[in-house]
Write a protein that holds these residues in place. Structure first.
Motif, PDB file in Angstrom:
ATOM      1  N   ILE A   3      24.411 -66.079  58.083  1.00  0.00           N
ATOM      2  CA  ILE A   3      24.512 -67.395  58.716  1.00  0.00           C
ATOM      3  C   ILE A   3      24.450 -68.521  57.700  1.00  0.00           C
ATOM      4  O   ILE A   3      24.806 -69.647  58.008  1.00  0.00           O
ATOM      5  CB  ILE A   3      23.427 -67.598  59.785  1.00  0.00           C
ATOM      6  CG1 ILE A   3      22.034 -67.500  59.189  1.00  0.00           C
ATOM      7  CG2 ILE A   3      23.601 -66.627  60.922  1.00  0.00           C
ATOM      8  CD1 ILE A   3      20.922 -67.928  60.128  1.00  0.00           C
ATOM      9  N   LEU A   4      24.008 -68.230  56.486  1.00  0.00           N
ATOM     10  CA  LEU A   4      23.904 -69.278  55.469  1.00  0.00           C
ATOM     11  C   LEU A   4      24.951 -69.195  54.368  1.00  0.00           C
ATOM     12  O   LEU A   4      25.332 -70.206  53.810  1.00  0.00           O
ATOM     13  CB  LEU A   4      22.522 -69.235  54.797  1.00  0.00           C
ATOM     14  CG  LEU A   4      21.342 -69.725  55.598  1.00  0.00           C
ATOM     15  CD1 LEU A   4      20.059 -69.577  54.790  1.00  0.00           C
ATOM     16  CD2 LEU A   4      21.527 -71.173  56.014  1.00  0.00           C
ATOM     17  N   PHE A   5      25.391 -67.991  54.041  1.00  0.00           N
ATOM     18  CA  PHE A   5      26.213 -67.819  52.859  1.00  0.00           C
ATOM     19  C   PHE A   5      27.575 -67.221  53.204  1.00  0.00           C
ATOM     20  O   PHE A   5      27.720 -66.508  54.187  1.00  0.00           O
ATOM     21  CB  PHE A   5      25.493 -66.920  51.844  1.00  0.00           C
ATOM     22  CG  PHE A   5      24.067 -67.340  51.616  1.00  0.00           C
ATOM     23  CD1 PHE A   5      23.766 -68.594  51.131  1.00  0.00           C
ATOM     24  CD2 PHE A   5      23.031 -66.492  51.937  1.00  0.00           C
ATOM     25  CE1 PHE A   5      22.463 -68.996  50.956  1.00  0.00           C
ATOM     26  CE2 PHE A   5      21.718 -66.877  51.759  1.00  0.00           C
ATOM     27  CZ  PHE A   5      21.430 -68.140  51.271  1.00  0.00           C
ATOM     28  N   SER A   6      28.534 -67.490  52.338  1.00  0.00           N
ATOM     29  CA  SER A   6      29.886 -66.969  52.538  1.00  0.00           C
ATOM     30  C   SER A   6      29.916 -65.463  52.304  1.00  0.00           C
ATOM     31  O   SER A   6      29.003 -64.884  51.701  1.00  0.00           O
ATOM     32  CB  SER A   6      30.840 -67.649  51.557  1.00  0.00           C
ATOM     33  OG  SER A   6      30.546 -67.220  50.228  1.00  0.00           O
ATOM     34  N   ARG A   7      30.985 -64.838  52.755  1.00  0.00           N
ATOM     35  CA  ARG A   7      31.180 -63.405  52.515  1.00  0.00           C
ATOM     36  C   ARG A   7      31.225 -63.144  51.011  1.00  0.00           C
ATOM     37  O   ARG A   7      30.689 -62.157  50.522  1.00  0.00           O
ATOM     38  CB  ARG A   7      32.485 -62.952  53.192  1.00  0.00           C
ATOM     39  CG  ARG A   7      32.882 -61.539  52.918  1.00  0.00           C
ATOM     40  CD  ARG A   7      32.071 -60.522  53.648  1.00  0.00           C
ATOM     41  NE  ARG A   7      32.236 -60.710  55.072  1.00  0.00           N
ATOM     42  CZ  ARG A   7      31.525 -60.062  55.980  1.00  0.00           C
ATOM     43  NH1 ARG A   7      30.641 -59.189  55.619  1.00  0.00           N
ATOM     44  NH2 ARG A   7      31.709 -60.289  57.251  1.00  0.00           N
ATOM     45  N   ARG A   8      31.883 -64.034  50.265  1.00  0.00           N
ATOM     46  CA  ARG A   8      31.940 -63.901  48.801  1.00  0.00           C
ATOM     47  C   ARG A   8      30.541 -63.864  48.208  1.00  0.00           C
ATOM     48  O   ARG A   8      30.256 -63.079  47.312  1.00  0.00           O
ATOM     49  CB  ARG A   8      32.698 -65.087  48.188  1.00  0.00           C
ATOM     50  CG  ARG A   8      34.179 -65.097  48.464  1.00  0.00           C
ATOM     51  CD  ARG A   8      34.817 -66.202  47.701  1.00  0.00           C
ATOM     52  NE  ARG A   8      34.365 -65.855  46.388  1.00  0.00           N
ATOM     53  CZ  ARG A   8      34.613 -66.429  45.225  1.00  0.00           C
ATOM     54  NH1 ARG A   8      35.289 -67.384  45.153  1.00  0.00           N
ATOM     55  NH2 ARG A   8      34.174 -66.050  44.096  1.00  0.00           N
ATOM     56  N   ASP A  86      28.501 -70.086  45.937  1.00  0.00           N
ATOM     57  CA  ASP A  86      28.665 -71.048  47.042  1.00  0.00           C
ATOM     58  C   ASP A  86      28.301 -72.473  46.672  1.00  0.00           C
ATOM     59  O   ASP A  86      28.505 -73.389  47.456  1.00  0.00           O
ATOM     60  CB  ASP A  86      27.802 -70.628  48.244  1.00  0.00           C
ATOM     61  CG  ASP A  86      28.421 -69.514  49.062  1.00  0.00           C
ATOM     62  OD1 ASP A  86      29.583 -69.142  48.784  1.00  0.00           O
ATOM     63  OD2 ASP A  86      27.747 -69.012  49.977  1.00  0.00           O
ATOM     64  N   GLY A  87      27.728 -72.680  45.494  1.00  0.00           N
ATOM     65  CA  GLY A  87      27.282 -74.011  45.122  1.00  0.00           C
ATOM     66  C   GLY A  87      25.940 -74.329  45.766  1.00  0.00           C
ATOM     67  O   GLY A  87      25.271 -73.451  46.313  1.00  0.00           O
ATOM     68  N   ASP A  88      25.570 -75.576  45.714  1.00  0.00           N
ATOM     69  CA  ASP A  88      24.266 -75.965  46.254  1.00  0.00           C
ATOM     70  C   ASP A  88      24.389 -76.901  47.454  1.00  0.00           C
ATOM     71  O   ASP A  88      23.466 -77.633  47.785  1.00  0.00           O
ATOM     72  CB  ASP A  88      23.397 -76.598  45.175  1.00  0.00           C
ATOM     73  CG  ASP A  88      23.984 -77.871  44.605  1.00  0.00           C
ATOM     74  OD1 ASP A  88      25.095 -78.275  45.017  1.00  0.00           O
ATOM     75  OD2 ASP A  88      23.332 -78.489  43.748  1.00  0.00           O
ATOM     76  N   SER A  89      25.522 -76.844  48.131  1.00  0.00           N
ATOM     77  CA  SER A  89      25.742 -77.763  49.252  1.00  0.00           C
ATOM     78  C   SER A  89      24.745 -77.556  50.384  1.00  0.00           C
ATOM     79  O   SER A  89      24.340 -78.521  51.032  1.00  0.00           O
ATOM     80  CB  SER A  89      27.173 -77.639  49.781  1.00  0.00           C
ATOM     81  OG  SER A  89      27.400 -76.345  50.274  1.00  0.00           O
ATOM     82  N   PHE A  90      24.296 -76.313  50.620  1.00  0.00           N
ATOM     83  CA  PHE A  90      23.346 -76.104  51.703  1.00  0.00           C
ATOM     84  C   PHE A  90      21.999 -76.758  51.402  1.00  0.00           C
ATOM     85  O   PHE A  90      21.218 -77.024  52.302  1.00  0.00           O
ATOM     86  CB  PHE A  90      23.181 -74.610  52.028  1.00  0.00           C
ATOM     87  CG  PHE A  90      22.229 -73.873  51.129  1.00  0.00           C
ATOM     88  CD1 PHE A  90      20.925 -73.648  51.525  1.00  0.00           C
ATOM     89  CD2 PHE A  90      22.642 -73.392  49.902  1.00  0.00           C
ATOM     90  CE1 PHE A  90      20.048 -72.948  50.702  1.00  0.00           C
ATOM     91  CE2 PHE A  90      21.783 -72.704  49.087  1.00  0.00           C
ATOM     92  CZ  PHE A  90      20.488 -72.485  49.473  1.00  0.00           C
ATOM     93  N   ILE A  91      21.749 -77.064  50.138  1.00  0.00           N
ATOM     94  CA  ILE A  91      20.510 -77.737  49.761  1.00  0.00           C
ATOM     95  C   ILE A  91      20.631 -79.244  50.007  1.00  0.00           C
ATOM     96  O   ILE A  91      19.671 -79.884  50.421  1.00  0.00           O
ATOM     97  CB  ILE A  91      20.188 -77.482  48.272  1.00  0.00           C
ATOM     98  CG1 ILE A  91      19.946 -75.998  48.038  1.00  0.00           C
ATOM     99  CG2 ILE A  91      18.991 -78.306  47.819  1.00  0.00           C
ATOM    100  CD1 ILE A  91      19.834 -75.607  46.579  1.00  0.00           C
ATOM    101  N   HIS A  92      21.801 -79.787  49.777  1.00  0.00           N
ATOM    102  CA  HIS A  92      21.967 -81.236  49.792  1.00  0.00           C
ATOM    103  C   HIS A  92      22.667 -81.789  51.033  1.00  0.00           C
ATOM    104  O   HIS A  92      22.506 -82.968  51.341  1.00  0.00           O
ATOM    105  CB  HIS A  92      22.745 -81.683  48.545  1.00  0.00           C
ATOM    106  CG  HIS A  92      22.066 -81.274  47.280  1.00  0.00           C
ATOM    107  ND1 HIS A  92      20.878 -81.804  46.867  1.00  0.00           N
ATOM    108  CD2 HIS A  92      22.401 -80.350  46.349  1.00  0.00           C
ATOM    109  CE1 HIS A  92      20.508 -81.246  45.732  1.00  0.00           C
ATOM    110  NE2 HIS A  92      21.414 -80.358  45.399  1.00  0.00           N
ATOM    111  N   ASN A  93      23.450 -80.974  51.720  1.00  0.00           N
ATOM    112  CA  ASN A  93      24.241 -81.485  52.839  1.00  0.00           C
ATOM    113  C   ASN A  93      23.448 -81.543  54.134  1.00  0.00           C
ATOM    114  O   ASN A  93      22.525 -80.763  54.357  1.00  0.00           O
ATOM    115  CB  ASN A  93      25.486 -80.621  53.048  1.00  0.00           C
ATOM    116  CG  ASN A  93      26.483 -80.797  51.933  1.00  0.00           C
ATOM    117  OD1 ASN A  93      26.292 -81.576  51.011  1.00  0.00           O
ATOM    118  ND2 ASN A  93      27.546 -80.040  51.995  1.00  0.00           N
ATOM    119  N   CYS A  94      23.875 -82.416  54.998  1.00  0.00           N
ATOM    120  CA  CYS A  94      23.295 -82.544  56.331  1.00  0.00           C
ATOM    121  C   CYS A  94      23.664 -81.313  57.155  1.00  0.00           C
ATOM    122  O   CYS A  94      24.812 -80.862  57.129  1.00  0.00           O
ATOM    123  CB  CYS A  94      23.839 -83.808  57.004  1.00  0.00           C
ATOM    124  SG  CYS A  94      23.367 -83.974  58.741  1.00  0.00           S
TER     125      CYS A  94
END
Length: 143
Positions: A3-8, A86-94
């Motif tokens: 639910i948090l990360f891409s398949r990659r 995946d980068g750090d977007s889940f840390i910073h994005n709404c």
């Protein structure tokens, strides 16, 4: 799929975990990884190339080639792999996708998401890939 990360990212985590079980640090071929982890070869090849570019793996071509970790498994965290893929977007994005969401301009879930996000980031940063591989009880992780 997570639910948090891409398949990659899921595949990257599994591949690095599997590589961390290799005590003699011998190079492992993509063929062995795809067979053991049931990951499509072309997809895994691109993921491993990305991890190599990010400095988490090193690769060697040829008959005795393959991939290996650049550091000891206890020095690589789950968060480092996630950020590499995946980068750090889940840390910073709404969590609701608003462009601007912070303490002064919060969305309806901002405070709840912040607690969950901070707890999750701390857990991901504290888990070494080596320990996770040893603790995983999946059949493909039994060498």
């Amino acid at each position: 799929m997570s639910i948090l990360f891409s398949r990659r990212c899921e595949y990257a985590i599994q591949a690095v975990m599997y590589l961390s079980l290799n005590d003699d640090h011998a190079k492992m071929s993509i063929r062995e990884l795809t067979k053991k982890l049931s990951i499509p070869h072309p997809f895994l090849a691109k993921i491993l190339q990305d991890l190599t570019r990010k400095g988490l793996l090193e690769s060697q071509k040829g008959v005795k080639g393959g991939f290996t970790l650049t550091r000891a498994p206890h020095e690589i965290t789950l968060l480092q792999i996630i950020e590499a893929i995946d980068g750090d977007s889940f840390i910073h994005n709404c969590v609701l996708g608003f462009e601007r969401c912070d303490e002064n301009n919060p969305c309806a879930l901002h405070d709840h998401w912040k607690v969950f996000r901070d707890t999750t980031v701390n857990m991901l940063a504290s888990k070494s890939i080596g320990q996770m591989a040893r603790d995983t009880k999946k059949p493909q992780f039994i060498l």
